[in-house]
Design a protein around this motif. Structure first.
Motif, PDB file in Angstrom:
ATOM      1  N   LYS A 197       2.163   4.656   1.231  1.00  0.00           N
ATOM      2  CA  LYS A 197       2.113   5.199   2.473  1.00  0.00           C
ATOM      3  C   LYS A 197       2.779   6.537   2.365  1.00  0.00           C
ATOM      4  O   LYS A 197       3.644   6.950   1.647  1.00  0.00           O
TER       5      LYS A 197
ATOM      6  N   TYR B 207       6.978  11.208   5.966  1.00  0.00           N
ATOM      7  CA  TYR B 207       6.948  11.007   4.568  1.00  0.00           C
ATOM      8  C   TYR B 207       6.266  12.220   3.880  1.00  0.00           C
ATOM      9  O   TYR B 207       6.126  12.254   2.517  1.00  0.00           O
TER      10      TYR B 207
ATOM     11  N   ALA C 256       0.978  -1.115  -0.111  1.00  0.00           N
ATOM     12  CA  ALA C 256       0.017   0.010   0.133  1.00  0.00           C
ATOM     13  C   ALA C 256       0.831   1.241  -0.003  1.00  0.00           C
ATOM     14  O   ALA C 256       2.095   1.311   0.658  1.00  0.00           O
TER      15      ALA C 256
ATOM     16  N   HIS D 100      12.092   9.955   1.228  1.00  0.00           N
ATOM     17  CA  HIS D 100      13.034   8.805   1.746  1.00  0.00           C
ATOM     18  C   HIS D 100      13.691   9.165   2.819  1.00  0.00           C
ATOM     19  O   HIS D 100      14.799   9.376   3.165  1.00  0.00           O
ATOM     20  N   PRO D 101      12.831   9.402   4.146  1.00  0.00           N
ATOM     21  CA  PRO D 101      13.197   9.753   5.529  1.00  0.00           C
ATOM     22  C   PRO D 101      14.080   8.621   5.863  1.00  0.00           C
ATOM     23  O   PRO D 101      15.370   8.768   6.658  1.00  0.00           O
ATOM     24  N   ILE D 102      14.042   7.478   5.543  1.00  0.00           N
ATOM     25  CA  ILE D 102      15.119   6.326   6.314  1.00  0.00           C
ATOM     26  C   ILE D 102      16.533   6.759   5.566  1.00  0.00           C
ATOM     27  O   ILE D 102      17.498   6.783   6.168  1.00  0.00           O
ATOM     28  N   TYR D 103      16.601   6.944   4.326  1.00  0.00           N
ATOM     29  CA  TYR D 103      17.804   7.094   3.502  1.00  0.00           C
ATOM     30  C   TYR D 103      18.438   8.400   4.113  1.00  0.00           C
ATOM     31  O   TYR D 103      19.542   8.645   4.103  1.00  0.00           O
TER      32      TYR D 103
ATOM     33  N   GLU E  64      14.604   2.356  -6.685  1.00  0.00           N
ATOM     34  CA  GLU E  64      13.264   2.183  -5.962  1.00  0.00           C
ATOM     35  C   GLU E  64      12.042   3.043  -6.452  1.00  0.00           C
ATOM     36  O   GLU E  64      10.804   2.595  -6.525  1.00  0.00           O
TER      37      GLU E  64
HETATM   38  C1  LIG Z   1      14.029   0.367   3.268  1.00  0.00           C
HETATM   39  S1  LIG Z   1      12.580   1.032   2.561  1.00  0.00           S
HETATM   40  C2  LIG Z   1      12.906   2.665   2.528  1.00  0.00           C
HETATM   41  C3  LIG Z   1      11.785   3.475   2.261  1.00  0.00           C
HETATM   42  C4  LIG Z   1      12.121   4.921   1.800  1.00  0.00           C
HETATM   43  N1  LIG Z   1      12.750   4.732   0.636  1.00  0.00           N
HETATM   44  C5  LIG Z   1      12.779   5.639   2.634  1.00  0.00           C
HETATM   45  O1  LIG Z   1      14.008   6.050   2.974  1.00  0.00           O
HETATM   46  O2  LIG Z   1      11.969   6.090   3.811  1.00  0.00           O
HETATM   47  C6  LIG Z   1      12.402   0.224   1.087  1.00  0.00           C
HETATM   48  C7  LIG Z   1      10.880  -0.101   0.767  1.00  0.00           C
HETATM   49  O3  LIG Z   1      10.027   0.796   1.118  1.00  0.00           O
HETATM   50  C8  LIG Z   1       8.968   0.801   0.067  1.00  0.00           C
HETATM   51  N2  LIG Z   1       8.571   2.196   0.101  1.00  0.00           N
HETATM   52  C9  LIG Z   1       9.179   3.444  -0.171  1.00  0.00           C
HETATM   53  N3  LIG Z   1       8.240   4.374  -0.133  1.00  0.00           N
HETATM   54  C10 LIG Z   1       7.138   4.087   0.118  1.00  0.00           C
HETATM   55  C11 LIG Z   1       6.088   4.661   0.123  1.00  0.00           C
HETATM   56  N4  LIG Z   1       5.857   5.858   0.102  1.00  0.00           N
HETATM   57  N5  LIG Z   1       4.880   3.807   0.317  1.00  0.00           N
HETATM   58  C12 LIG Z   1       4.789   2.605   0.404  1.00  0.00           C
HETATM   59  N6  LIG Z   1       6.236   1.906   0.359  1.00  0.00           N
HETATM   60  C13 LIG Z   1       7.116   2.566   0.169  1.00  0.00           C
HETATM   61  C14 LIG Z   1       9.679   0.517  -1.199  1.00  0.00           C
HETATM   62  O4  LIG Z   1       8.974  -0.225  -2.014  1.00  0.00           O
HETATM   63  C15 LIG Z   1      10.711  -0.608  -0.605  1.00  0.00           C
HETATM   64  O5  LIG Z   1      10.131  -1.937  -0.497  1.00  0.00           O
END
Ligand SMILES: C[S@@+](CC[C@H](N)C(=O)[O-])C[C@H]1O[C@@H](n2cnc3c(N)ncnc32)[C@H](O)[C@@H]1O
Length: 252
Positions: free
Chosen positions: A165, A170, A163, A175-178, A213
């Motif tokens: 999110k 966000y 889904a 990409h808050p995690i990165y 991604e």
């Molecule tokens: C390690 S997480 C990193 C998520 C994001 N890139 C971040 O830096 O916060 C990677 C997973 O998050 C999923 N993802 C990234 N953004 C998303 C979003 N806005 N909604 C749902 N899934 C997401 C991607 O499909 C991937 O499977």
């Protein structure tokens, strides 16, 4: 069989958790057996080659195994329920290998002596790790690390489809995690050549990873993700861009 999957998923998760906690100590030069700047420096060119290979191994494992095409082929061999746990396990093993074999590269790039500066950088370092951890829960911590999939298998429930999110952080960056990783990797009072290599390589990898991604996210979520990309900045928290609708409304 389902119980075995659950057990495998839990073990993979615990190994990931230990590897994640160790990463904080490794990058932050906390008192653990091996850190980014710890140990005796050997020959510079040999150490550089080894470190680049270790970073490359992690990058290749992480990006190849995350691609939908690889997953489709891989799940002909590995059951669907444990595909994510296997990814998490392999990523952890690549990281353990990196911690174990990492060679320090002596040479000071910067060294902050000022007490306030040191404290500020340490605070950013911890903030970065906090943002990473919170980000995983905002996306779905247990799905990201495979536990949801093995649990769904045991209780005989289908795994819910992915889904889109965009809660909390966000809404500021995609990409808050990165972003959290970048804070944690760059914010250090003492930047050595080894640490700099690690920070530059992981930053490059993050930028390439985002490209892949987002390409997958556009395929999965279509216009919803395209609009999100137009409205929210990628990595640096900036004020939200005005939506097309808001802009048109303002322009009358
Ligand atoms: C390690 S997480 C990193 C998520 C994001 N890139 C971040 O830096 O916060 C990677 C997973 O998050 C999923 N993802 C990234 N953004 C998303 C979003 N806005 N909604 C749902 N899934 C997401 C991607 O499909 C991937 O499977």
């Amino acid at each position: 069989m389902a119980i075995a999957s659950l057990f495998y998923g839990i073990v993979a998760y615990l190994i990931f958790l230990a590897t994640f906690l160790y990463a904080i100590a490794f990058v932050g030069n906390l008192p653990v057996p091996k850190t980014i700047d710890g140990g005796a420096a050997g020959s510079f060119p040999a150490a550089l080659v080894i470190d680049v290979l270790l970073l490359g191994l992690f990058a290749i494992q992480h990006s190849v195994m995350a691609r939908p095409a690889f997953k489709r082929a891989w799940t002909r061999i590995v059951p669907d329920a444990i595909e994510r746990s296997t990814y998490v396990l392999f990523a952890s093993l690549a990281l353990i290998m990196l911690y174990w074999q990492w060679q320090p590269l002596a040479g000071l790039v910067w060294s902050v002596q000022n007490q306030a500066g040191v404290l500020g950088l340490q605070a950013i370092f911890w903030l970065g790790w906090g943002v990473v951890l919170i980000g995983t829960f905002l996306i779905n911590h247990f799905e990201l690390f495979g536990l949801q999939q093995v649990y769904a298998h045991v209780v005989g429930k289908p795994n819910p489809p992915a889904a889109f999110k965009a809660p909390s952080m966000y809404k500021w960056v995609r990409h808050p995690i990165y972003f959290g990783f970048l804070l944690a990797f760059w914010a250090t009072p003492t930047m050595t050549l080894g640490h700099l290599l690690f920070a530059v390589a992981t930053t490059g990898y993050i930028l390439i990873g985002i490209w892949f991604e987002e390409r997958d996210l556009v395929v999965t979520f279509g216009e919803q993700y395209r609009r999100y990309r137009r409205e929210v900045s990628m990595l640096i928290p900036l004020p939200r861009k005005r939506t097309e609708v808001e802009r048109l409304a303002r322009e009358g």
